[in-house]
Design a protein around this motif. Structure first.
Motif, PDB file in Angstrom:
ATOM      1  N   THR A 216       0.823  -1.209   0.000  1.00  0.00           N
ATOM      2  CA  THR A 216       0.000   0.000   0.000  1.00  0.00           C
ATOM      3  C   THR A 216       0.856   1.257   0.000  1.00  0.00           C
ATOM      4  O   THR A 216       0.644   2.183  -0.796  1.00  0.00           O
ATOM      5  N   ARG A 218       4.025   1.471  -0.788  1.00  0.00           N
ATOM      6  CA  ARG A 218       4.873   1.542  -1.981  1.00  0.00           C
ATOM      7  C   ARG A 218       4.094   2.134  -3.155  1.00  0.00           C
ATOM      8  O   ARG A 218       4.642   2.878  -3.959  1.00  0.00           O
ATOM      9  N   GLN A 219       2.805   1.810  -3.265  1.00  0.00           N
ATOM     10  CA  GLN A 219       2.010   2.375  -4.351  1.00  0.00           C
ATOM     11  C   GLN A 219       1.876   3.886  -4.201  1.00  0.00           C
ATOM     12  O   GLN A 219       1.903   4.625  -5.200  1.00  0.00           O
ATOM     13  N   VAL A 222       5.074   5.229  -5.488  1.00  0.00           N
ATOM     14  CA  VAL A 222       5.120   5.186  -6.960  1.00  0.00           C
ATOM     15  C   VAL A 222       4.316   6.341  -7.557  1.00  0.00           C
ATOM     16  O   VAL A 222       4.766   7.022  -8.490  1.00  0.00           O
ATOM     17  N   ASP A 223       3.127   6.583  -7.026  1.00  0.00           N
ATOM     18  CA  ASP A 223       2.282   7.666  -7.536  1.00  0.00           C
ATOM     19  C   ASP A 223       2.924   9.030  -7.295  1.00  0.00           C
ATOM     20  O   ASP A 223       2.873   9.918  -8.161  1.00  0.00           O
TER      21      ASP A 223
END
Length: 452
Positions: A216, A218-219, A222-223
């Motif tokens: 969660t 890490r996403q 990334v965003d």
């Protein structure tokens, strides 16, 4: 010294070969579960006990790494680290399974060499000299929040300093993106460190599964990075920026190709994980050590006031020797047999260099239990000093980390009085990958009335 033994028994699988037979170091005949329990719960003590029993090389079966040869001999360590990459790869598993396929930890051979060559310039030489002011600014901002005369743990404050330094120098982040990264990176690093040091579980633990929390966060990373990359590409002054993200976006390999956005994301996360926690932890150990060595502390203060740095750099090296944050570095055997000293290690084994055992070896460092920065004054560390690993996989951010530690310690010595203590030294505490002071490097400070 126990003689080397051919592969067999409970230590290794029998191997049939028409060529030379494998020859492994001796090792315990304890069940793998017992060996693993000691390694997981009391790794440093377990490895030290095996070294006393079997010498500077021994064979184990342990969780995560499987069949392992542990070495604590500088000659064999150097031989391992200089072995060609067609014979050994990075230790398996490694942080690449947490950080992503685009991380330098996950790359091998030519791909690893190309990436390392691309990323070396921003982290060395004149480039990092430009970042010293950023480190000083972040330390000063954090130090203004400290309460004088009240004991506090230094680990978390140092974590904030090193995190903000990386966010500014590596990401060029500001505004909303900076706030988002500042919020998610500490728990991301904490969970990732624990995941990296434990075997994968073949089933989900639901809400209690740390992998779920890591994915969660890490996403979100990334965003956020995607937004930073878009903003950077639209920046008409991108070529004037000196943050590492900007340099990555403008750099190309020898064949003219560039890193993909996903590779940039994995590599920047690698710089965060590999440099943020380890540097802060070494600084916490520095405070823990210095307040228990008032003679060294007094000399360091005098040197800082006079504008010197030789003893300070020697002190940093001695802290890394006596309190290594990372205690293992290794390689994975991919050739049929790896010749290492008197041994022949078969394919599929991991070879782990026990950094803490080397640093505590009286044959390498006289009176190793004594905190003695003078052992490094006027001389460079020998091949037994390995806080950053060695060979082609030596930490690429070593020079950057030393710069950070030097600037922070210089500022502390000039601006604060570190109160000595007669308390026993803090015990070691495993945070997953890194070892920190158990109580966080607690200290009592007073602001100097005549700061230099």
């Amino acid at each position: 010294m126990v003689a080397a033994q051919p592969v067999g028994g409970s230590v290794a699988d029998s191997i049939t070969s028409t060529g030379p037979s494998p020859v492994l170091p001796p090792g315990p005949h304890l069940p793998a579960f017992v060996q693993g329990l000691g390694f997981v719960t009391r790794r440093r003590q377990t490895l030290a006990a095996f070294a006393r029993r079997y010498g500077p090389a021994f064979t184990l079966r342990i969780p995560l790494f499987g069949k392992v040869v542990v070495i604590a001999d500088p000659t064999m360590a150097k031989q391992l680290f200089t072995t060609p990459t067609d014979q050994v790869a990075n230790v398996r598993p490694n942080l690449g399974r947490i950080l992503g396929d685009g991380s330098m930890f996950a790359l091998e051979g030519t791909d690893h060499r190309r990436r390392r060559k691309l990323l070396t310039p921003p982290l060395h030489g004149r480039r990092i000299k430009q970042y010293e002011a950023v480190v000083a600014e972040e330390f000063d901002a954090e130090a203004r929040t400290w309460r004088m005369g009240t004991e506090f743990a230094t680990l978390e404050p140092m974590m904030r300093v090193t995190l903000n330094v990386i966010l500014r120098t590596v990401f060029g982040a500001d505004g909303r993106e900076l706030d988002t990264l500042r919020d998610i990176i500490p728990p991301l690093v904490t969970v990732g460190s624990r995941l990296a040091s434990t075997p994968d579980i073949p089933f989900s633990l639901g809400r209690l599964d740390p992998r779920r929390s890591f994915v969660t966060r890490r996403q979100i990373y990334v965003d956020t990075l995607a937004a930073l990359i878009t903003k950077a590409r639209e920046d008409p002054r991108l070529h004037e920026r000196d943050d590492i993200l900007a340099l990555m976006l403008q750099s190309t390999y020898d064949d003219g190709s560039s890193m993909t956005d996903a590779e940039i994301g994995d590599e920047l996360l690698t710089l965060l994980v590999a440099g943020h926690e380890t540097t802060a932890t070494t600084l916490a150990w520095a405070i823990e050590r210095l307040q228990r060595n008032p003679d060294v502390l007094r000399r360091l203060v005098d040197e800082a006031d006079e504008g010197g740095s030789e003893l300070r750099m020697a002190t940093i090296m001695e802290i890394q020797r006596s309190r290594p944050v990372i205690d293992l570095a290794g390689r994975h055997v991919v050739t049929d047999l790896l010749e290492l000293g008197q041994y022949r290690i078969p394919q599929g084994y991991n070879v782990l260099v026990a950094i803490s055992l080397l640093h505590d070896d009286s044959r390498q460092f006289a009176d190793p239990e004594r905190f003695d920065p003078d052992r490094f004054v006027g001389s460079q560390p020998g091949q037994a000093w390995l806080p950053f690993g060695g060979g082609t996989r030596r930490c690429i951010g070593a020079a950057f980390a030393h710069m950070e530690m030097d600037v922070v310690l210089r500022s502390m010595l000039r601006d604060f009085v570190i109160e000595p203590t007669a308390n026993n030294g803090e015990a070691w505490h495993s945070r997953g990958v890194a070892y920190s002071p158990r109580r966080g490097g607690r200290v009592t400070l007073r602001r100097r009335t005549t700061a230099v």
